[in-house]
Design a protein around this motif. Sequence first.
Motif: not given
Lengths: 154, 128
Positions: B86-108
């Motif tokens: 799945r894809q989403f378009e990001l606005g300019d207001a997002v800090n690209r460098e600060g993106i982080r992700a976590e995974m738990k029980h099959g939920v991202l």
Amino acid sequence: MTLRLWDPFRELDALRREVDRAFEDYGAWKWPFSRTAFVPWVSARTYPLLNVGEDKDNLYVEALAPGLDPDSIEISVLRDTLRIAGQKAPLNPDIKPEAFHRSERGAGKFVRTLTLPVEVDSEKVSAQYKNGLLLLTLPKHERAKPKQITVAVN
Amino acid sequence: MKETTVPQKVEQKAPDTREESRTLIPAVDIFEMDHGLAVVADLPGVEKDGVEIQVDNNILSIRGTAKSLLPGEPLHREYQLQTYFRQFELGDAVNREGIRAEMKHGVLTVHLPKAEASVPKKISVQVA
């Protein structure tokens, strides 16, 4: 079982019943991750979806259930009926409804029962929850296992 | 946040049944917090290493490869595990460098912090 001669009308009738059976479940099958799973007035849909497998000694049931609270999962087996209950954990309730851009996942409590094709040993059922999949291992009851019969040749 | 799908370069005459071309769309929740946005996606069957998150040209792409745990011969089937995409378009207001992700029980959960520029600043007016 009786031996019967081929009867085209009986065959036709059997075919009709097969087709009916194939379409029986069709209405119930919807998008697997649809949030309607937890919206009672929209549909009391089957949740979670299950895949069942077997080998010589065990039955295996895999449930598609991401984001469950592992402590809420309750599994019980009564004779040939398996019951799975649990709760999909809601997101942090502090988040205001107006802060949501999209809300598709849904959350809530569920129960599903499944009639097993063979008798299982309910004492030895084990379960693991991994990556959002719940896997149950149900050892078949001694009575349900096929017995090999050797043929003595004189 | 706008949902989008970037047209991918597909090999000519590639059959539709190829594994990469058949994907499931995971259900997501997207919500805003003081410090940024969060995208929560249901990816049952995907391990921590099986998920791939990319930001390219303002497009956030989520791809996950699911693996079934089921041993033995199949008896009854109600779902099929496939690749999630799945894809989403990001606005300019997002800090690209600060993106982080976590995974738990099959939920991202993907955290998208707001860019410094879009955090409101108070400008004091000096009176000469």
